[in-house]
Design a protein around this motif. Structure first.
Motif, mmCIF file in Angstrom:
data_model
loop_
_atom_site.group_PDB
_atom_site.id
_atom_site.type_symbol
_atom_site.label_atom_id
_atom_site.label_comp_id
_atom_site.label_asym_id
_atom_site.label_seq_id
_atom_site.Cartn_x
_atom_site.Cartn_y
_atom_site.Cartn_z
ATOM 1 N N SER A 288 1.043 -1.249 -0.130
ATOM 2 C CA SER A 288 0.198 0.294 0.197
ATOM 3 C C SER A 288 0.728 1.429 0.157
ATOM 4 O O SER A 288 1.437 1.621 0.479
ATOM 5 C CB SER A 288 -1.017 -0.507 1.737
ATOM 6 O OG SER A 288 -1.687 1.478 1.439
ATOM 7 N N ASP A 289 0.072 1.628 -1.207
ATOM 8 C CA ASP A 289 1.873 3.348 -1.051
ATOM 9 C C ASP A 289 1.179 4.560 -1.274
ATOM 10 O O ASP A 289 1.604 5.659 -1.877
ATOM 11 C CB ASP A 289 2.477 2.706 -2.329
ATOM 12 C CG ASP A 289 1.791 2.709 -3.851
ATOM 13 O OD1 ASP A 289 0.372 2.953 -3.470
ATOM 14 O OD2 ASP A 289 2.439 2.385 -4.642
ATOM 15 N N GLN A 290 -0.124 4.087 -0.671
ATOM 16 C CA GLN A 290 -1.412 5.519 -1.063
ATOM 17 C C GLN A 290 0.236 6.353 0.397
ATOM 18 O O GLN A 290 -0.900 8.056 0.404
ATOM 19 C CB GLN A 290 -1.975 5.756 -0.226
ATOM 20 C CG GLN A 290 -3.135 4.870 -0.572
ATOM 21 C CD GLN A 290 -4.407 3.739 0.039
ATOM 22 O OE1 GLN A 290 -4.607 4.451 0.730
ATOM 23 N NE2 GLN A 290 -5.068 3.484 -0.960
ATOM 24 N N LYS A 291 0.389 6.211 1.431
ATOM 25 C CA LYS A 291 1.346 7.423 2.314
ATOM 26 C C LYS A 291 2.614 7.642 1.542
ATOM 27 O O LYS A 291 3.296 8.639 1.979
ATOM 28 C CB LYS A 291 1.774 6.787 3.903
ATOM 29 C CG LYS A 291 0.723 6.141 4.299
ATOM 30 C CD LYS A 291 0.707 5.378 5.474
ATOM 31 C CE LYS A 291 -0.130 4.682 6.362
ATOM 32 N NZ LYS A 291 -0.211 4.139 7.877
ATOM 33 N N TYR A 292 2.843 7.153 0.648
ATOM 34 C CA TYR A 292 4.269 7.327 -0.251
ATOM 35 C C TYR A 292 4.096 8.588 -1.334
ATOM 36 O O TYR A 292 3.915 8.665 -1.929
ATOM 37 C CB TYR A 292 4.406 6.558 -1.021
ATOM 38 C CG TYR A 292 5.639 5.057 0.201
ATOM 39 C CD1 TYR A 292 5.248 5.318 1.071
ATOM 40 C CD2 TYR A 292 5.325 3.866 -0.692
ATOM 41 C CE1 TYR A 292 5.443 4.460 1.866
ATOM 42 C CE2 TYR A 292 5.170 2.634 0.023
ATOM 43 C CZ TYR A 292 5.265 2.805 1.000
ATOM 44 O OH TYR A 292 5.772 1.976 1.425
ATOM 45 N N THR A 293 5.678 9.435 -1.327
ATOM 46 C CA THR A 293 5.923 10.131 -2.004
ATOM 47 C C THR A 293 6.419 9.319 -3.809
ATOM 48 O O THR A 293 6.470 8.011 -3.987
ATOM 49 C CB THR A 293 7.244 11.555 -1.433
ATOM 50 O OG1 THR A 293 7.904 10.954 -1.832
ATOM 51 C CG2 THR A 293 6.275 11.968 -0.405
ATOM 52 N N GLU A 294 6.498 10.066 -4.548
ATOM 53 C CA GLU A 294 6.722 9.911 -5.907
ATOM 54 C C GLU A 294 7.771 9.218 -5.341
ATOM 55 O O GLU A 294 8.704 7.743 -6.062
ATOM 56 C CB GLU A 294 6.780 10.367 -7.238
ATOM 57 C CG GLU A 294 5.735 11.129 -7.212
ATOM 58 C CD GLU A 294 4.496 10.058 -8.011
ATOM 59 O OE1 GLU A 294 4.697 9.008 -8.440
ATOM 60 O OE2 GLU A 294 3.372 9.630 -7.436
ATOM 61 N N ASP A 295 8.976 9.738 -5.388
ATOM 62 C CA ASP A 295 10.285 9.338 -4.819
ATOM 63 C C ASP A 295 10.284 7.968 -4.266
ATOM 64 O O ASP A 295 11.200 7.023 -4.373
ATOM 65 C CB ASP A 295 11.160 10.253 -4.231
ATOM 66 C CG ASP A 295 11.380 11.754 -4.838
ATOM 67 O OD1 ASP A 295 11.457 11.251 -6.501
ATOM 68 O OD2 ASP A 295 11.717 12.293 -5.151
#
Length: 446
Positions: A288-295
């Motif tokens: 789950s990458d909802q918390k991630y920035t693009e980097d």
């Protein structure tokens, strides 16, 4: 017309518990909760058994303890307790096959084939679980609730470790450690993670989850190689590690990287099954990458692909070629030019004799890096395997066609020979009944 006023004062639940009329159970005192013992559990019961009006067997005041799998006195007890709750008392009507059978109980005057009655109370039981298939865990003091230590939890335990002959080789009144971090033997760790705070358990741990073939050197008592050990353990306290949904992006990445490193450690030690589990858990932290920035998403993608590639290598090492291929597929969905994934998927294809697919993956790998030594060597090996396979197929087909030609020649010779044999049989007068009736004159005597 009559009218009645009816008040239901009480009732008793009666049940044919096996469905064959062999044991009819009537509950006379309801038990507690909803849980019931299972086949491996150890139960404590109190009972009285009657034949007619005569009491023929009874337990002591404290009752008797036994494993359900082993049974006690008559089959009906083990069959019945699996349908009872703690503290429940029931009356049983028992058919002969679940009582003393055809042998009876001569010393008490019970003839063979006799029906019995019994009063049975399930006093308590100790839950017995099998972990990892071979670790036996018996809970001797249970606690309420559902919370148990998770992976990475900080726990405090009290334990005594014993050999099969009862000698103590290790003990500690308050050991603090982190679960799933190889700080204790794997078997003990698995048991602790199945306990609730305040519970006590006895665990029998085979060598593959204890000290293996090497054993353990001790100052006083050593554990010999290949030994099964027993631990008496109490979970004093624990504090669970954060779950992924409780973490921010940085914490999830740190947890994933730590698990990946643990996987690498186990891979180097050839603990491939454990390594695969670590890589899989690492990926879960990054799903789950909802918390991630693009980097951060790009960084997570690299870690996931590394874990899948490593899982694929574990699959190749353990000959789980289908699993290895699936891991490579996941990588190539994210990066179609990933050299490691193409190379390892080609190896999986070669192992399953899917040579065309393997050839395509190796060609793609060499297009990406024409100087890749591993891909070049694997292509050479593939070409040799393909040539050998093709030769083998040619020989197989050649032999098959040769056999077909032989059958055809034999069939032609047989067709030519058959009329001559028929004529000879007719001239001699066939009496065996093996020829056609027309040849033998239609079955009519001359």
């Amino acid at each position: 017309t009559l009218q009645f006023e009816v008040e239901l004062l009480s009732w008793q639940s009666t049940k044919d518990i096996l469905g064959d009329g062999g044991i009819i159970k009537t509950v006379t005192q309801a038990g507690e909760g909803w849980e019931q013992p299972k086949e491996r559990d150890e139960v404590r019961i109190q009972y009285k058994v009657f034949h007619g009006k005569e009491e023929v067997a009874a337990s002591s005041g404290e009752g008797v303890e036994f494993s359900i799998a082993s049974g006690h006195l008559i089959p009906a007890f083990a069959k019945s307790v699996e349908h009872m709750k703690k503290g429940e008392t029931s009356k049983l009507v028992i058919a002969p096959q679940y009582g003393f059978g055809e042998a009876g109980l001569a010393e008490k005057g019970v003839p063979g084939g006799a029906q019995l009655r019994a009063s049975l109370t399930l006093v308590s039981w100790k839950s017995v679980k099998m972990l990892e298939g071979t670790i036996e865990m018996k809970v001797v003091v249970e606690q309420e609730g559902y919370q148990k230590p998770n992976e990475g939890a900080a726990v405090k335990i009290k334990f005594v470790g014993k050999l099969a002959d009862g000698r103590i080789f290790a003990q500690n009144d308050c050991l603090e450690y982190v679960t799933d971090d190889e700080q204790v033997i794997r078997g003990l760790d698995k048991v602790v993670m199945e306990m609730k705070k305040g519970e006590k358990a006895v665990a029998t741990i085979p060598p593959e989850h204890a000290f293996g073939s090497g054993g353990l050197e001790g100052t006083d008592i050593s554990v010999p190689g290949g030994a099964t050990v027993t631990y008496e353990v109490e979970l004093l306290d624990f504090e669970n590690a954060k779950e992924s949904y409780e973490m921010d992006a940085a914490e999830m990445m740190a947890a994933a990287l730590k698990l990946k490193e643990k996987g690498n450690h186990h891979f180097k030690r050839q603990n491939y099954e454990v390594a695969v589990a670590k890589y899989g858990k690492a990926v879960k932290f990054l799903e789950s990458d909802q918390k991630y920035t693009e980097d951060e998403k790009r960084a997570a993608k690299k870690v996931k692909m590394a874990c899948w590639n490593n899982e694929a290598q574990c699959g190749l090492k353990t000959q789980q070629f289908g699993a290895a291929k699936k891991c490579c597929d996941k990588v190539l969905e994210l990066d179609s030019q990933n050299l490691k994934a193409l190379y390892r998927r080609a190896q999986s294809y070669i192992a399953t004799r899917d040579y065309l697919e393997a050839s395509q993956d190796l060609k793609n790998a060499l297009l990406i890096d024409p100087e890749c030594r591993e891909a070049k060597l694997e292509m050479k090996r593939l070409l040799k395997l393909q040539a050998a396979y093709n030769n083998k197929q040619k020989k197989a087909y050649a032999n098959m066609f040769e056999r077909m030609r032989t059958v055809e020649v034999e069939g032609s010779a047989g067709e030519k020979k058959a009329p001559e044999e028929a004529k000879a049989a007719a001239a001699a007068g066939c009496t065996s009944g093996c020829c056609a009736s027309e040849t033998c004159g239609g079955g009519n005597e001359a």
